[in-house]
Scaffold this motif. Structure first.
Motif, PDB file in Angstrom:
ATOM      1  N   ALA A  54       1.032  -1.292   0.427  1.00 30.07           N
ATOM      2  CA  ALA A  54       0.137  -0.185  -0.141  1.00 30.07           C
ATOM      3  C   ALA A  54       0.756   1.275  -0.159  1.00 30.07           C
ATOM      4  O   ALA A  54       2.142   1.253   0.293  1.00 30.07           O
ATOM      5  N   PRO A  55       0.817   2.798  -0.049  1.00 28.43           N
ATOM      6  CA  PRO A  55       1.284   3.899  -0.623  1.00 28.43           C
ATOM      7  C   PRO A  55       1.853   3.662   1.076  1.00 28.43           C
ATOM      8  O   PRO A  55       0.770   3.800   1.779  1.00 28.43           O
ATOM      9  N   GLY A  56       2.810   4.177   1.147  1.00 35.81           N
ATOM     10  CA  GLY A  56       2.775   5.080   2.789  1.00 35.81           C
ATOM     11  C   GLY A  56       2.818   6.524   2.105  1.00 35.81           C
ATOM     12  O   GLY A  56       2.332   7.317   1.551  1.00 35.81           O
ATOM     13  N   ARG A  57       3.640   7.665   3.151  1.00 34.96           N
ATOM     14  CA  ARG A  57       3.032   8.491   3.101  1.00 34.96           C
ATOM     15  C   ARG A  57       3.368   9.885   2.319  1.00 34.96           C
ATOM     16  O   ARG A  57       2.302  10.418   1.452  1.00 34.96           O
ATOM     17  N   ARG A  58       4.633   9.318   2.201  1.00 32.19           N
ATOM     18  CA  ARG A  58       5.352  10.010   0.861  1.00 32.19           C
ATOM     19  C   ARG A  58       5.362  10.265  -0.968  1.00 32.19           C
ATOM     20  O   ARG A  58       4.476  10.611  -1.201  1.00 32.19           O
ATOM     21  N   GLY A 104       1.188   2.350  12.536  1.00 35.73           N
ATOM     22  CA  GLY A 104       0.907   1.705  13.686  1.00 35.73           C
ATOM     23  C   GLY A 104       1.983   1.734  14.350  1.00 35.73           C
ATOM     24  O   GLY A 104       2.667   2.723  14.249  1.00 35.73           O
ATOM     25  N   LYS A 105       2.276   1.212  15.198  1.00 40.35           N
ATOM     26  CA  LYS A 105       3.306   0.953  16.805  1.00 40.35           C
ATOM     27  C   LYS A 105       4.905   0.679  15.414  1.00 40.35           C
ATOM     28  O   LYS A 105       6.054   1.047  15.856  1.00 40.35           O
ATOM     29  N   SER A 106       4.562  -0.161  14.381  1.00 46.22           N
ATOM     30  CA  SER A 106       6.060  -0.989  13.907  1.00 46.22           C
ATOM     31  C   SER A 106       5.779  -0.856  12.599  1.00 46.22           C
ATOM     32  O   SER A 106       6.606  -0.990  11.669  1.00 46.22           O
ATOM     33  N   GLY A 107       5.544   0.225  12.129  1.00 44.62           N
ATOM     34  CA  GLY A 107       5.806   0.566  10.648  1.00 44.62           C
ATOM     35  C   GLY A 107       3.897   1.351  10.079  1.00 44.62           C
ATOM     36  O   GLY A 107       2.954   1.340  10.465  1.00 44.62           O
ATOM     37  N   PRO A 174      14.175  -0.682   3.702  1.00 47.27           N
ATOM     38  CA  PRO A 174      14.936  -0.487   4.378  1.00 47.27           C
ATOM     39  C   PRO A 174      14.621  -1.527   5.478  1.00 47.27           C
ATOM     40  O   PRO A 174      15.673  -1.482   6.109  1.00 47.27           O
ATOM     41  N   ARG A 175      13.366  -1.448   5.989  1.00 45.82           N
ATOM     42  CA  ARG A 175      13.571  -1.881   7.023  1.00 45.82           C
ATOM     43  C   ARG A 175      13.733  -3.705   7.025  1.00 45.82           C
ATOM     44  O   ARG A 175      13.844  -4.044   7.964  1.00 45.82           O
ATOM     45  N   ASN A 176      14.376  -3.996   6.118  1.00 44.46           N
ATOM     46  CA  ASN A 176      13.927  -5.159   5.043  1.00 44.46           C
ATOM     47  C   ASN A 176      15.884  -5.318   4.927  1.00 44.46           C
ATOM     48  O   ASN A 176      16.349  -5.997   4.506  1.00 44.46           O
TER      49      ASN A 176
END
Length: 204
Positions: A54-58, A104-107, A174-176
């Protein structure tokens, strides 16, 4: 509120009208912290399909899919320029949720569950020229590989089972980074083969 696609004579709609209805969708408006803004890219002539989460904020703010660090890495993996990637006649981009779901709490939160049942199959049916689908992340795997019943890592490890028409991939976020360090075979084995296939399709 936009009617769910299942209640519309969508198979009779011209392609451009169908896409316009998707881009005007407000089905999940009450659950979206930044409001609805479906971000998709497609043309009936597209040869490659990118299926993200899903799209992120940017991406929500710019309206351009994968316009973020994840997109930078993805284009590097595919060995394509921004110009090639954002050419809708070459690449269709249909995330599992078309709007930014919030954080959410983790992304970022998961894609909204209303989106795919309402629109996804109708749009996929309008992409007759697809030769390769890149399926990125767990939610995309769950939809496009429903019989796999494996983790993302196992789905990616078994990529040859789906070749050459579909490639399950980890998310390029980058979380990966830790996942990529633990699984160097992905960039050593899968990426060069994928790049060659994409280059062939783009030339054709």
């Amino acid at each position: 509120m936009t009617e769910p696609l299942s209640e519309l004579p969508f198979r009779e709609l011209p392609f451009r009208e169908l896409v316009s209805r998707v881009r005007a969708c407000t089905l999940c408006a009450d659950s979206l912290p930044c409001g609805p803004r479906p971000v998709i890219q497609l043309s009936e002539s597209a040869r490659l399909l990118v299926v993200g989460q899903a799209p992120g904020r940017r991406v929500h703010e710019t309206g351009l899919p994968f316009n973020d660090p994840s997109g930078d890495r993805l284009r590097q993996w595919l060995d394509v320029s921004r110009e090639e990637f954002y050419d809708e006649h070459k690449f269709a981009i249909l995330p599992m949720g078309f709007c930014y779901p919030g954080t959410g709490k983790s992304g970022d939160l998961p894609p909204r569950p209303e989106c795919a049942p309402a629109w996804r199959q109708a749009l996929l049916e309008r992409l007759p020229n697809l030769a390769l689908t890149l399926v990125i992340g767990q939610y995309a795997h769950a939809w496009h590989l429903p019989s796999a019943a494996r983790s993302v890592t196992e789905n990616v490890r078994h990529w040859r089972h789906y070749w050459p028409n579909l490639v399950p991939m980890p998310h390029p976020s980058p979380r990966n980074n830790l996942w990529l360090r633990r699984n160097p075979w992905f960039e050593e084995e899968v990426i060069p083969t994928l790049q060659s296939r994409i280059r062939t399709l783009l030339r054709s």
